[in-house]
Design an enzyme around this catalytic site. Structure first.
Site, PDB file in Angstrom:
ATOM      1  N   ARG A  55       0.849  -1.199   0.000  1.00 51.46           N
ATOM      2  CA  ARG A  55       0.000   0.000   0.000  1.00 51.46           C
ATOM      3  C   ARG A  55       0.885   1.251   0.000  1.00 51.46           C
ATOM      4  O   ARG A  55       0.544   2.275  -0.579  1.00 51.46           O
ATOM      5  CB  ARG A  55      -0.972  -0.004   1.189  1.00 51.46           C
ATOM      6  CG  ARG A  55      -1.847   1.247   1.247  1.00 51.46           C
ATOM      7  CD  ARG A  55      -3.164   1.050   2.003  1.00 51.46           C
ATOM      8  NE  ARG A  55      -3.032   0.324   3.242  1.00 51.46           N
ATOM      9  CZ  ARG A  55      -2.508   0.814   4.381  1.00 51.46           C
ATOM     10  NH1 ARG A  55      -2.084   2.055   4.426  1.00 51.46           N
ATOM     11  NH2 ARG A  55      -2.421   0.068   5.451  1.00 51.46           N
TER      12      ARG A  55
ATOM     13  N   TYR B 115     -16.545  15.496 -17.481  1.00 52.42           N
ATOM     14  CA  TYR B 115     -16.821  14.081 -17.269  1.00 52.42           C
ATOM     15  C   TYR B 115     -17.874  13.947 -16.151  1.00 52.42           C
ATOM     16  O   TYR B 115     -17.724  14.543 -15.078  1.00 52.42           O
ATOM     17  CB  TYR B 115     -15.531  13.348 -16.885  1.00 52.42           C
ATOM     18  CG  TYR B 115     -15.786  11.883 -16.647  1.00 52.42           C
ATOM     19  CD1 TYR B 115     -16.030  11.034 -17.730  1.00 52.42           C
ATOM     20  CD2 TYR B 115     -15.847  11.363 -15.371  1.00 52.42           C
ATOM     21  CE1 TYR B 115     -16.308   9.695 -17.519  1.00 52.42           C
ATOM     22  CE2 TYR B 115     -16.118  10.019 -15.157  1.00 52.42           C
ATOM     23  CZ  TYR B 115     -16.351   9.201 -16.245  1.00 52.42           C
ATOM     24  OH  TYR B 115     -16.637   7.877 -16.035  1.00 52.42           O
TER      25      TYR B 115
ATOM     26  N   ASP C  63      -7.385  17.626 -16.494  1.00 52.54           N
ATOM     27  CA  ASP C  63      -7.663  16.229 -16.829  1.00 52.54           C
ATOM     28  C   ASP C  63      -7.222  16.034 -18.272  1.00 52.54           C
ATOM     29  O   ASP C  63      -7.845  16.537 -19.202  1.00 52.54           O
ATOM     30  CB  ASP C  63      -9.167  15.962 -16.644  1.00 52.54           C
ATOM     31  CG  ASP C  63      -9.548  14.510 -16.939  1.00 52.54           C
ATOM     32  OD1 ASP C  63      -8.823  13.842 -17.703  1.00 52.54           O
ATOM     33  OD2 ASP C  63     -10.589  14.054 -16.417  1.00 52.54           O
TER      34      ASP C  63
ATOM     35  N   LYS D 191      -8.289   4.815 -20.329  1.00 50.73           N
ATOM     36  CA  LYS D 191      -8.549   5.210 -21.704  1.00 50.73           C
ATOM     37  C   LYS D 191      -7.285   5.041 -22.563  1.00 50.73           C
ATOM     38  O   LYS D 191      -6.859   3.938 -22.760  1.00 50.73           O
ATOM     39  CB  LYS D 191      -9.096   6.640 -21.717  1.00 50.73           C
ATOM     40  CG  LYS D 191     -10.180   6.906 -20.641  1.00 50.73           C
ATOM     41  CD  LYS D 191     -11.439   6.116 -20.827  1.00 50.73           C
ATOM     42  CE  LYS D 191     -12.415   6.182 -19.646  1.00 50.73           C
ATOM     43  NZ  LYS D 191     -12.788   7.502 -19.172  1.00 50.73           N
TER      44      LYS D 191
HETATM   45  C1  LIG Z   1     -13.339   8.052 -17.982  1.00 51.69           C
HETATM   46  C2  LIG Z   1     -12.949   9.396 -17.542  1.00 51.69           C
HETATM   47  C3  LIG Z   1     -12.768   9.677 -16.183  1.00 51.69           C
HETATM   48  C4  LIG Z   1     -13.015   8.646 -15.109  1.00 51.69           C
HETATM   49  O1  LIG Z   1     -12.117   7.575 -15.220  1.00 51.69           O
HETATM   50  P1  LIG Z   1     -12.399   6.076 -14.720  1.00 51.69           P
HETATM   51  O2  LIG Z   1     -11.149   5.381 -15.060  1.00 51.69           O
HETATM   52  O3  LIG Z   1     -13.603   5.588 -15.463  1.00 51.69           O
HETATM   53  O4  LIG Z   1     -12.673   6.151 -13.262  1.00 51.69           O
HETATM   54  C5  LIG Z   1     -12.360  10.960 -15.843  1.00 51.69           C
HETATM   55  N1  LIG Z   1     -12.144  11.909 -16.778  1.00 51.69           N
HETATM   56  C6  LIG Z   1     -12.331  11.675 -18.094  1.00 51.69           C
HETATM   57  C7  LIG Z   1     -12.089  12.756 -19.076  1.00 51.69           C
HETATM   58  C8  LIG Z   1     -12.735  10.408 -18.521  1.00 51.69           C
HETATM   59  O5  LIG Z   1     -12.921  10.177 -19.818  1.00 51.69           O
END
Ligand SMILES: *Cc1c(COP(=O)(O)O)cnc(C)c1O
Length: 392
Positions: free
Chosen positions: A61, A113, A185, A210
């Protein structure tokens, strides 16, 4: 580069191009065995030699070598001082929001998001954190939304699903002037096409689920910081909250990163072809794509990014047409998520943005006629043929 003796002895490989850094990671190979594929250290705990003598690892952890390799690699790629790998993009959002204190105010992109909005609305508001949403492509609106207690500006660019672009450099100046933390982000473009920390942002986050992972096979989140105070805070937060990524998942992201640049180039090339084709279809009324020269913020895109990525949204003539497309696509899969090798299509209204209030959705253009494509790395003509058939 040949003389790595232990896991702490990694060089930043500054002399290498970005493409080579993704392939070779922080350490890249295993310094103990020479294994070319960095090992998955599937161990929760680490044996000590004697009291006060250890290998630098004690409990996973706190620190795990596979996770550490991913964290160091992402810090190198995003040009920060420290990286953190957590269990999902939302775990990364949670870690970053925990920098805020009761009474603080955060400004978020209006086209955001869904989960990032939801966590502010439902959870962080309960801890006394106020939030506002603005169109980040409109700096006047942003300036007017600032309050004396604004402590964070959280930007997505391009936005999801309307593909609006925010000027990272200008917003970072505003954030600096009010002593607020600027978070970007960077999920949609990845550091291959956009490096927010070099443009003035303080923290960059990713849904590694992603493009970084890239194969629709695991969840991951990444945080990279450039200030020591943020590194110390997030380290303590992740260690204590326990939202870190597991070793196998860290390895999957490391493997995904090795092909990041070739995948991104193909996503980019395909999305240009698909977006231009979509624009010519009579049933398609509007195409939202940052690569169009007549996109409202095209000049900002040219300034701060080196590519357009693989995301396209488009509005069709009726809800009926939208529903028919979702039914008739065959190669293209109707599924949530984005950034993988396979082309996916989503329906933002009910899938990713159902928690956004109706009047905001309407204002943004998230209607029953809107569809979002994550263009994969198949042959572009095959993607187009599938869309052509679905549009018939
Ligand atoms: C998918 C996504 C998230 C959240 O991510 P997870 O891996 O599904 O928790 C946050 N920001 C953007 C732009 C995303 O496409």
């Amino acid at each position: 580069m040949k003389n790595f003796k232990n896991y702490n002895d990694y060089s930043k490989k500054e002399e290498l191009a970005f493409e080579s850094k993704t392939v070779h990671g922080a350490l890249g190979h295993d310094p103990m065995t020479g294994a070319v594929s960095f090992p998955i250290f599937q161990s929760s705990t680490f044996r000590h030699i004697a009291l006060g003598q250890d290998t630098g690892y004690s409990y996973s952890r706190v620190k795990n070598p596979t996770r550490e390799e991913l964290e160091r690699t992402m810090a190198i790629l995003e040009e920060g001082i420290a990286g953190f790998a957590v269990s999902s993009g939302m775990a990364a959002v949670t870690s970053v929001l925990s920098l805020l204190n009761p009474g603080d105010h955060i400004i978020l992109s209006d086209d955001l998001y869904g989960g990032t909005l939801h966590i502010n609305e439902i959870f962080f508001s309960r801890y006394g954190i106020e939030f506002s949403q603005v169109d980040m492509s409109d700096l006047k609106q942003l300036n007017e939304t600032i309050r004396p207690n604004t402590k964070m500006i959280f930007v997505e660019t391009p936005t999801n699903p309307m593909m609006k672009v925010a000027d990272i450099k200008e917003i970072s100046k505003i954030a600096k002037s009010i002593n607020a933390v600027m978070v970007v982000d960077n999920t949609f473009l990845t550091p291959y096409y956009q490096k927010p920390l070099t443009l003035g942002a303080d923290i960059v986050i990713h849904s590694g689920t992603k493009y970084l992972g890239g194969h629709n096979d695991t969840l991951a989140g990444i945080i990279v910081v450039k200030k020591q105070e943020h590194a110390d805070f997030i380290l303590g937060q992740v260690k204590t909250f326990g939202n870190q990524i597991a070793p196998l998942d860290a390895w999957l992201i490391l493997r995904g990163l090795k092909t990041l640049t070739v995948r991104m180039k193909q996503h980019n090339e395909n999305s240009i072809k698909v977006a231009n084709w979509l624009r010519k279809q009579p049933k398609v009324k509007e195409v939202y794509f940052v690569g169009f020269e007549d996109h409202p913020q095209y000049s900002i895109t040219k300034e701060q990014t080196t590519g357009f990525g693989g995301m396209i949204s488009f509005a069709v003539d009726s809800e009926e047409t939208a529903k028919k497309i979702l039914e008739k696509v065959d190669l293209i899969m109707f599924a949530e998520s984005l950034g993988g090798t396979e082309t996916l299509i989503t329906y933002p209204l009910t899938q990713t943005h159902n928690s956004v209030p109706e009047e905001i959705r309407e204002k943004l253009g998230i209607t029953g006629k809107l569809l979002r494509l994550s263009v994969g790395i198949e042959e572009a003509d095959d993607i187009i043929k599938d869309l052509e058939n679905a549009l018939k």
